[in-house]
Design a protein around this motif. Structure first.
Motif, PDB file in Angstrom:
ATOM      1  N   GLY A   1      41.280 -36.984  93.668  1.00 58.28           N
ATOM      2  CA  GLY A   1      41.988 -35.907  92.969  1.00 58.28           C
ATOM      3  C   GLY A   1      41.160 -35.347  91.827  1.00 58.28           C
ATOM      4  N   ILE A   2      41.500 -34.127  91.440  1.00 60.05           N
ATOM      5  CA  ILE A   2      40.811 -33.470  90.328  1.00 60.05           C
ATOM      6  C   ILE A   2      41.848 -32.727  89.484  1.00 60.05           C
ATOM      7  CG2 ILE A   2      40.245 -31.455  91.757  1.00 60.05           C
ATOM      8  CD1 ILE A   2      37.640 -31.191  90.100  1.00 60.05           C
ATOM      9  N   ALA A   3      41.635 -32.753  88.183  1.00 56.69           N
ATOM     10  CA  ALA A   3      42.517 -32.005  87.280  1.00 56.69           C
ATOM     11  C   ALA A   3      41.670 -31.459  86.136  1.00 56.69           C
ATOM     12  CB  ALA A   3      43.632 -32.890  86.738  1.00 56.69           C
ATOM     13  N   THR A   4      42.213 -30.473  85.464  1.00 50.11           N
ATOM     14  CA  THR A   4      41.464 -29.810  84.387  1.00 50.11           C
ATOM     15  C   THR A   4      42.362 -29.643  83.160  1.00 50.11           C
ATOM     16  OG1 THR A   4      42.165 -27.617  85.040  1.00 50.11           O
ATOM     17  CG2 THR A   4      40.154 -28.437  86.061  1.00 50.11           C
ATOM     18  N   ASP A   5      41.695 -29.519  82.016  1.00 52.34           N
ATOM     19  CA  ASP A   5      42.397 -29.029  80.830  1.00 52.34           C
ATOM     20  C   ASP A   5      41.540 -27.927  80.237  1.00 52.34           C
ATOM     21  OD1 ASP A   5      40.809 -31.675  79.910  1.00 52.34           O
ATOM     22  OD2 ASP A   5      40.794 -30.199  78.289  1.00 52.34           O
ATOM     23  N   PHE A   6      42.181 -27.056  79.472  1.00 52.05           N
ATOM     24  CA  PHE A   6      41.506 -25.831  79.043  1.00 52.05           C
ATOM     25  C   PHE A   6      41.874 -25.521  77.594  1.00 52.05           C
ATOM     26  CE2 PHE A   6      39.324 -23.179  82.239  1.00 52.05           C
ATOM     27  CZ  PHE A   6      38.703 -22.249  81.408  1.00 52.05           C
ATOM     28  N   THR A   7      41.027 -24.689  76.958  1.00 54.71           N
ATOM     29  CA  THR A   7      41.461 -24.080  75.701  1.00 54.71           C
ATOM     30  C   THR A   7      42.633 -23.154  76.020  1.00 54.71           C
ATOM     31  OG1 THR A   7      40.007 -22.160  75.938  1.00 54.71           O
ATOM     32  CG2 THR A   7      39.085 -24.103  74.805  1.00 54.71           C
ATOM     33  N   ALA A   8      43.449 -22.893  75.008  1.00 50.54           N
ATOM     34  CA  ALA A   8      44.587 -21.975  75.203  1.00 50.54           C
ATOM     35  C   ALA A   8      44.921 -21.389  73.836  1.00 50.54           C
ATOM     36  CB  ALA A   8      45.796 -22.735  75.756  1.00 50.54           C
ATOM     37  N   CYS A   9      45.382 -20.238  73.861  1.00 49.60           N
ATOM     38  CA  CYS A   9      45.708 -19.296  74.902  1.00 49.60           C
ATOM     39  C   CYS A   9      44.463 -18.479  75.225  1.00 49.60           C
ATOM     40  CB  CYS A   9      46.853 -18.437  74.401  1.00 49.60           C
ATOM     41  SG  CYS A   9      47.194 -16.927  75.298  1.00 49.60           S
ATOM     42  N   THR A  10      43.894 -18.742  76.413  1.00 51.36           N
ATOM     43  CA  THR A  10      42.693 -18.058  76.884  1.00 51.36           C
ATOM     44  C   THR A  10      43.080 -17.331  78.172  1.00 51.36           C
ATOM     45  OG1 THR A  10      41.213 -19.640  75.843  1.00 51.36           O
ATOM     46  CG2 THR A  10      40.354 -18.453  77.764  1.00 51.36           C
ATOM     47  N   MET A  11      42.986 -15.995  78.162  1.00 50.44           N
ATOM     48  CA  MET A  11      43.671 -15.183  79.178  1.00 50.44           C
ATOM     49  C   MET A  11      42.718 -14.372  80.065  1.00 50.44           C
ATOM     50  SD  MET A  11      46.803 -15.989  78.704  1.00 50.44           S
ATOM     51  CE  MET A  11      47.613 -14.763  79.745  1.00 50.44           C
TER      52      MET A  11
END
Lengths: 551, 551
Positions: free
Chosen positions: B88-98
């Protein structure tokens, strides 16, 4: 006819300086400095090596005589004149600096039985160990509604005669009993020169609580301590000498110390800050003289007496005879800039200054000057050393508001420069509101070298700024008094006009900049009143906490 | 049976990091970092060289795909495992990046006709050019009493979806019209991995104003701008994915980019701060996770919904599914310490640190630690970058009170450390007063390395402090989500207990020190309320003046 000369001797905290001045025009011919061998005794008593308590500061009066023996002859040599052409000598001194003496002027510390008793020595102006006594003095005066209290802006200092005297009584009653007079060093040195004790009007008023010819009452002193009842009558009270008056003629012994002619005029004693006013030709009502160094002392004459809230004092003839002399002060000015440079400025600024061949202060000033007024977004309170005027509160502390992640060291430096100008404007405005308008601001002291700072002061206060045109303001001021005592001039004012040195209107306010500074000053006033006038006592609580955890 | 592995990919501001983690126990086997070729476009648009306005911050979405192509295979190589064992693979991101996209997910900036239109690119979280739009959004919401506003502490940010969307509409209507979806980068990258667009519950709630299943109303949007009426319905609204849910299977194309097996689980998108909570095993009510770096982000779960004044937001399932996720923040923390060290610390401290082989921060910390609490006599406000919680006011600024001529650089440094702890206590206390008690404080991020700072936080907040036991908190948190999406664990909570890493109770409050800090905290609160809650608006006026004279 031969030229006539006078000598001014300026007694500072660590040394005495003699200056030879031509009577006709104030020209300075030569000077010499003599460092006090005992300097300031603030940790141990030299005679015994015994430790002194915190906040003590003593001196040995023999050092003052040694200045006469060394600096005066050397100054005459350096001036290349004949000692026989000197017609008068005058001195100025730190104050309130007190010598406990016998009736003949012998300092108690010179008696063998008191040689190792610290209370028998000179208590220097910055001896602050009598604060608990000063607190009681003020508290009682407020409770009793003593009429002299408003003459001192509502509070007297632990540095002054009453506090120092009460401390001796309560901590060394044997010294208090033996002491026949408690004398300002400013007067003691004149006593040594001419054999006559006159109590100068300046320190008697500013430091000794003499107002309208009266000291505080026996009842007041008794309420402080029953044994203190006759303090003023027995230890302080004495014939008053007006400033510029001839105290007497030089004694044969003092002539032998100095090489001067026996019998020449010796002027009544004086104080360093106050004597600077005639040196800067600033003796008229409306002319405020600011001696700007580590701290700032403001002196100004006026022809009427008013009670200015938070001033240091008002004294009849306190600066020159015939006018009311007002005094105010800022506890920290150059000290704040020095603290900042030593503790808050990164190394790269020092490197840049060195490369540019500038002092660090000038380098920071040059950088700070590039910004528009208000561009730094900062306002500071200049209370790092407390506030002498107009809040009279040494529990206050320095503050800066408006810091961001892009604030630079030079921006804070400029905010500190500005904060001291705002502190001055607060004093100037308070004087004006109390009926004592300021029309010209004359600067003496080391900080006048910073032209940008001077312009800030002009813009912030909207006053023309003149600057004294000598590095030796106090010694020149003393020499002016000598020339009055010698009869060469009819008054200090007349001598000042002939011998004083000032560059008039060196800096003029620029109205557009004044308007811009008004906006920042409003913020200063809001913070000043919030933290200084009861809106918040956070500063006092922080100091209290600091004392508690340090104890 | 072979070991099973998952991959977490943490998308930061300047690079993406892939981490290979063992499913059974969270062991980290290898990682790799890939810097975005376009980094942050904040001065010019790369495609045209055209200048961008102040406060713009754009990215190119191709860079995100390149992280998958480069960092994922390299991490697998570094881990020394077989790609076929990754489940499996998952991600996290900066936010709010649109990302503005077509219906099939194609970014508008990849269309030739929009290649040189800055509004077609990714607006990074720290794109702050929509502040005027945010001001209108807040003003209108307050006027209309919009029920969602208290869910965001009373104010939403210019960084969020509504402000960024309104800016596009009003400044580039052609882009707004072409844009079929306005997608969080957190979701767009998942779309690239599995071909399915799901809108994650975290950003939909915190950044997209989705509350109780509803966006703000058509009427509200129309009042902002008639052409904005259908913004939520047309551009934002989409199926919500719960955190930890399987968004889909890895596409053949994404498998070819990464070397992973087609069809393995791809988790719903997530945000860097929020995903750190399970990485630190801190998913239960009362466990506040603080990611402490240049700024601090606080996240915490609770089983009920309350409106906490000044929080950043509360979102159902915003941290883990089934609980209400609360978020708060401090705008400047490590940034303030870094500013101070770069702008207010003399060279001798750097020399001493070098000699001692210490970082300047550790050297100052060691010096500061020698003093008793309150001995410095200082209190600071940690608002150099404004105040995110609980005042939500970026017009505030840093302040320090209590400076004297003996204040040292290390004393001010310590006062700044303490001020950020006081800021945290203010948040913790506000949460508690609003019905959301904090029982444990778990720290992630670079500042956890400063043990003395951690002890200050424990003493000031009276909370036990646990610290995450990995340098790769967000990537580990993503890997935990991947292991839930793959079906290896039944819930994020269960996976966190098995795979998370925390040192429990690393710092415990010392009651005597807590009592001493109470005294300083009272002073902080007094200043906080005076300057932050209307007692004085001097800070706002200084900022306004700064803007006026800088303009």
């Amino acid at each position: 006819m031969a030229e006539r000369y006078v000598i001014g001797v300026d007694y500072g905290t660590l040394s005495g300086r003699a200056l030879v001045v031509r009577v006709s025009d104030g020209h300075e011919l030569g000077s010499a400095v003599y460092d006090y061998p005992h300097a300031v005794m603030d940790r141990v008593l030299a005679s015994s090596g015994a430790a002194l308590g915190p906040d003590w500061a003593l001196q040995d009066p023999q050092d003052y005589v040694d200045v006469l023996k060394n600096a005066v002859p050397e100054a005459i040599r350096n001036a290349g004149i004949s000692a026989s052409d000197v017609v008068g000598i005058a001195t100025d001194f730190t104050a309130c600096t007190m010598v406990p003496v016998l009736a003949d002027g012998t300092p108690l510390c010179e008696l063998p039985e008191f040689r190792n008793n610290p209370h028998s020595y000179v208590k220097l102006w910055k001896h602050h160990a009598a604060q608990p006594h000063a607190d009681r003095i003020n508290q009682l005066a407020r409770e009793r509604g003593e009429p002299w209290l408003p003459r001192y802006g509502g509070q007297i200092s632990s540095e002054w005669e009453l506090a120092k005297g009460l401390q001796i009584l309560e901590e060394a009653p044997e010294v208090y009993e033996k002491m026949e007079k408690f004398v300002e060093a400013a007067d003691w040195i004149i006593w040594q020169l001419c054999g006559t004790y006159l109590r100068n009007a300046c320190t008697a008023g500013y430091k000794g609580n003499l107002q309208d010819g009266e000291y505080p009452t026996r009842e007041y002193f008794r309420a402080l301590n029953p044994k203190f009842e006759f303090f003023a009558e027995e230890k302080l009270q004495h014939t008053i000498g007006e400033l510029g008056e001839r105290a007497g003629g030089l004694t044969a012994e003092a002539a032998s110390w100095t090489g001067l002619t026996e019998g020449i005029a010796v002027a009544v004693g004086n104080v360093d800050a106050h004597v600077t006013a005639p040196a800067a030709k600033a003796t008229n009502p409306g002319q405020m003289v600011a001696i700007m160094g580590t701290s700032t002392c403001h002196v100004m004459n006026h022809d009427q007496i008013f009670e200015v809230p938070g001033m240091c004092g008002v004294v009849d003839g306190g600066i020159i005879s015939g006018l009311f002399g007002y005094e105010a002060g800022q506890s920290g000015v150059g000290d704040i800039f020095a603290w900042y440079v030593n503790n808050q400025v990164p190394g790269r600024y020092f490197d840049e200054a060195k490369t540019a061949g500038l002092s660090i202060h000038q380098h920071l000033t040059n950088l700070a000057a590039k910004q528009a007024i208000g561009e730094h977004g900062l306002v500071a309170l200049d209370w790092h050393s407390g506030n002498r005027s107009v809040l009279v509160d040494h529990e206050l502390s320095g503050t800066i508001v408006g810091l961001t992640l892009t604030t630079t060291a030079e921006e804070i430096y400029r905010a500190l420069l500005e904060s001291t100008a705002f502190g001055t404007r607060m004093i100037v405005d308070t004087f004006a509101q109390s009926g004592v308008p300021v029309k010209e601001f004359i600067v003496a002291g080391g900080l006048l070298k910073n032209a940008y700072l001077m312009q800030i002061y002009a813009d912030v206060t909207r006053l023309p700024i003149s600057v004294i045109d000598t590095d030796q303001g106090p010694a020149l001021g003393s020499a002016i008094h000598a020339a009055v005592a010698s009869g060469d001039y009819p008054s200090v004012n007349a001598a000042a006009q002939a011998m004083g040195r000032v560059i008039k209107d060196a800096y003029l306010p620029i109205e557009e900049r004044s308007r811009q500074y008004d906006a920042l000053y409003r913020e200063y006033v809001e913070l000043h009143d919030h933290f200084g006038r009861g809106g918040s006592v956070v500063m006092k609580r922080l100091k209290q906490l600091k004392r508690e955890v340090s104890a």
